[in-house]
Design an enzyme around this catalytic site. Structure first.
Site, mmCIF file in Angstrom:
data_model
loop_
_atom_site.group_PDB
_atom_site.id
_atom_site.type_symbol
_atom_site.label_atom_id
_atom_site.label_comp_id
_atom_site.label_asym_id
_atom_site.label_seq_id
_atom_site.Cartn_x
_atom_site.Cartn_y
_atom_site.Cartn_z
ATOM 1 N N SER A 39 8.081 37.578 3.751
ATOM 2 C CA SER A 39 8.762 36.529 2.977
ATOM 3 C C SER A 39 8.073 35.236 3.376
ATOM 4 C CB SER A 39 10.257 36.491 3.288
ATOM 5 O OG SER A 39 10.490 35.792 4.501
ATOM 6 N N ARG A 40 8.603 34.105 2.906
ATOM 7 C CA ARG A 40 7.949 32.834 3.226
ATOM 8 C C ARG A 40 8.487 32.209 4.507
ATOM 9 N NH1 ARG A 40 9.441 30.145 -2.235
ATOM 10 N NH2 ARG A 40 11.282 31.331 -1.606
ATOM 11 N N ALA A 94 9.742 40.925 -4.288
ATOM 12 C CA ALA A 94 9.894 39.464 -4.191
ATOM 13 C C ALA A 94 9.880 38.856 -5.585
ATOM 14 C CB ALA A 94 8.782 38.868 -3.339
ATOM 15 N N SER A 147 14.289 43.628 -14.030
ATOM 16 C CA SER A 147 15.670 43.160 -14.225
ATOM 17 C C SER A 147 16.085 43.575 -15.630
ATOM 18 C CB SER A 147 15.718 41.634 -14.127
ATOM 19 O OG SER A 147 16.937 41.135 -14.647
ATOM 20 N N TYR A 160 11.686 33.779 -16.889
ATOM 21 C CA TYR A 160 12.054 34.833 -15.932
ATOM 22 C C TYR A 160 12.079 36.186 -16.643
ATOM 23 C CZ TYR A 160 15.079 37.526 -12.725
ATOM 24 O OH TYR A 160 15.612 38.483 -11.894
ATOM 25 N N ILE A 193 23.540 41.794 -9.329
ATOM 26 C CA ILE A 193 23.726 42.315 -7.970
ATOM 27 C C ILE A 193 24.133 41.145 -7.069
ATOM 28 C CG2 ILE A 193 22.603 43.546 -6.043
ATOM 29 C CD1 ILE A 193 22.657 45.207 -8.653
HETATM 30 P P1 NDP Z 1 17.094 36.987 -2.911
HETATM 31 O O1 NDP Z 1 16.850 35.552 -3.220
HETATM 32 O O2 NDP Z 1 18.373 37.399 -2.278
HETATM 33 O O3 NDP Z 1 15.902 37.528 -1.981
HETATM 34 C C1 NDP Z 1 14.578 37.329 -2.379
HETATM 35 C C2 NDP Z 1 13.659 37.764 -1.261
HETATM 36 O O4 NDP Z 1 12.310 37.536 -1.660
HETATM 37 C C3 NDP Z 1 13.849 36.954 0.002
HETATM 38 O O5 NDP Z 1 13.493 37.729 1.115
HETATM 39 C C4 NDP Z 1 12.857 35.805 -0.196
HETATM 40 O O6 NDP Z 1 12.532 35.179 1.030
HETATM 41 C C5 NDP Z 1 11.702 36.559 -0.819
HETATM 42 N N1 NDP Z 1 10.831 35.716 -1.623
HETATM 43 C C6 NDP Z 1 11.176 34.877 -2.628
HETATM 44 N N2 NDP Z 1 10.082 34.267 -3.106
HETATM 45 C C7 NDP Z 1 9.033 34.716 -2.391
HETATM 46 C C8 NDP Z 1 7.648 34.440 -2.404
HETATM 47 N N3 NDP Z 1 7.116 33.560 -3.255
HETATM 48 N N4 NDP Z 1 6.859 35.090 -1.526
HETATM 49 C C9 NDP Z 1 7.380 35.973 -0.657
HETATM 50 N N5 NDP Z 1 8.680 36.270 -0.588
HETATM 51 C C10 NDP Z 1 9.497 35.642 -1.447
HETATM 52 O O7 NDP Z 1 16.847 37.745 -4.286
HETATM 53 P P2 NDP Z 1 17.341 39.184 -4.815
HETATM 54 O O8 NDP Z 1 17.386 40.136 -3.695
HETATM 55 O O9 NDP Z 1 18.517 38.975 -5.658
HETATM 56 O O10 NDP Z 1 16.126 39.556 -5.774
HETATM 57 C C11 NDP Z 1 15.122 40.505 -5.446
HETATM 58 C C12 NDP Z 1 14.463 40.963 -6.742
HETATM 59 O O11 NDP Z 1 15.450 41.559 -7.581
HETATM 60 C C13 NDP Z 1 13.834 39.823 -7.542
HETATM 61 O O12 NDP Z 1 12.615 40.259 -8.099
HETATM 62 C C14 NDP Z 1 14.865 39.580 -8.632
HETATM 63 O O13 NDP Z 1 14.282 39.035 -9.784
HETATM 64 C C15 NDP Z 1 15.393 40.974 -8.860
HETATM 65 N N6 NDP Z 1 16.699 41.020 -9.500
HETATM 66 C C16 NDP Z 1 17.824 40.511 -8.899
HETATM 67 C C17 NDP Z 1 19.046 40.577 -9.549
HETATM 68 C C18 NDP Z 1 20.306 40.045 -8.950
HETATM 69 O O14 NDP Z 1 21.338 40.009 -9.642
HETATM 70 N N7 NDP Z 1 20.328 39.646 -7.690
HETATM 71 C C19 NDP Z 1 19.171 41.166 -10.879
HETATM 72 C C20 NDP Z 1 17.958 41.680 -11.403
HETATM 73 C C21 NDP Z 1 16.773 41.602 -10.734
HETATM 74 P P3 NDP Z 1 12.020 33.625 1.066
HETATM 75 O O15 NDP Z 1 12.768 32.880 0.012
HETATM 76 O O16 NDP Z 1 12.331 33.169 2.451
HETATM 77 O O17 NDP Z 1 10.547 33.699 0.807
#
Ligand code: NDP
Length: 257
Positions: A39-40, A94, A147, A160, A193
């Site tokens: 992650s970042r 991510a 998604s 998105y 979610i």
């Molecule tokens: P969260 O924001 O809870 O978690 C996202 C994770 O990805 C974190 O660990 C974050 O850490 C990391 N991340 C974000 N941007 C980057 C980057 N540029 N580089 C590296 N790591 C990154 O999101 P979700 O768990 O909800 O989402 C995960 C996936 O599921 C996504 O692709 C989202 O589009 C998809 N999704 C989610 C839904 C929902 O309702 N929650 C529904 C449908 C799809 P950090 O920010 O510190 O880098």
């Protein structure tokens, strides 16, 4: 060969410090895989790594912003070293969501969302391909997290949703190209979610729209991260050996309701 196990497999899961990615890391590691995640945020990653080590899960971590081409190359070099050149599983999880009306969406916002969600997934799959070929252990699998936004129209989510629709298509295209390499490529499309993203989205959405969307879910509730992670794990296992090119919704029936 154990069909319902990931013992001995190696996996890269992007975005594992929180939310769905965090649950995927824990699911794959509990099934016996060695997992690398990124992650970042270095401090958050280290805290996760410590907790995982305490519970006996084999997880390594490194910082990577997946929207940067150079950092993606570094990440795969780290994975190459960590797993001695062999990777069995890539999970492109991510992702980020910048909500804004399409008419006012800026060029910077467009580039950020496209780079983080779509370009990163394609490029990481490209970078992983040679390692997957060398892997050849119990499984060779790519799982993309898109998604349901990629197959229905939702307000303020055009870009998105475009990235997620394209990830669905990328899944089918790579599945066909890599079937001969015995690399299976599938996609999990979650509905709402309980994570930071969905809370942020709900905060800026018109409450009426949120309510209307919730009413469309036949199961009448949001999903939990583990409910997505279990499907991802299944798609990675030898038990799923004849499944490729599929987009599987984990959405409480949202898209058929
Ligand atoms: P969260 O924001 O809870 O978690 C996202 C994770 O990805 C974190 O660990 C974050 O850490 C990391 N991340 C974000 N941007 C980057 C980057 N540029 N580089 C590296 N790591 C990154 O999101 P979700 O768990 O909800 O989402 C995960 C996936 O599921 C996504 O692709 C989202 O589009 C998809 N999704 C989610 C839904 C929902 O309702 N929650 C529904 C449908 C799809 P950090 O920010 O510190 O880098």
């Amino acid at each position: 060969q154990e069909r319902w196990s990931l013992a001995g497999a190696t996996a890269l899961v992007t975005g594992g410090s929180k939310g769905i990615g965090h649950a995927i890391v824990e699911e794959l590691a509990s099934l016996g895989a060695r997992v690398h995640t990124c992650s970042r945020n270095a401090a958050e990653l280290e805290a996760c790594r410590r907790r995982w080590a305490e519970t006996g899960l084999q997880v390594t971590v490194s910082v990577c912003d997946v929207s940067s081409r150079a950092q993606r190359e570094n990440l795969m070099a780290t994975v190459d070293q960590t797993f001695e050149g062999k990777l069995d599983i890539l999970v492109n999880n991510a992702g980020q969501c910048v909500m804004n009306a399409a008419a006012g969406y800026t060029g910077e916002e467009y580039a950020k969302v496209m780079g983080t969600n779509l370009e990163s997934s394609f490029h990481l799959a490209q970078l992983a391909h040679p390692l997957l070929l060398l892997g050849g252990g119990i499984t060779r699998a790519v799982v993309n997290i898109s998604s349901i936004a990629g197959q229905v129209g939702l307000p303020s989510l055009a870009v998105y949703s475009m990235t997620k629709g394209a990830m669905n298509q990328m899944t089918r295209s790579l599945a066909v190209e890599w079937a001969g390499d015995r690399v299976r490529v599938n996609c999990v499309a979650p509905g709402g979610i309980n994570t930071d993203i969905s809370r942020d989205v709900e905060m800026v959405m018109d409450p009426e729209v949120v309510e209307r969307m919730a009413a469309r879910v036949p199961m009448r509730r949001m999903g939990e991260t583990e409910e997505v992670a279990s499907v991802v794990a299944f798609l990675c296992m030898p038990a799923a050996s004849y499944i490729t090119g599929q987009v599987i919704c984990v959405d409480g029936g949202h898209t058929i309701g």
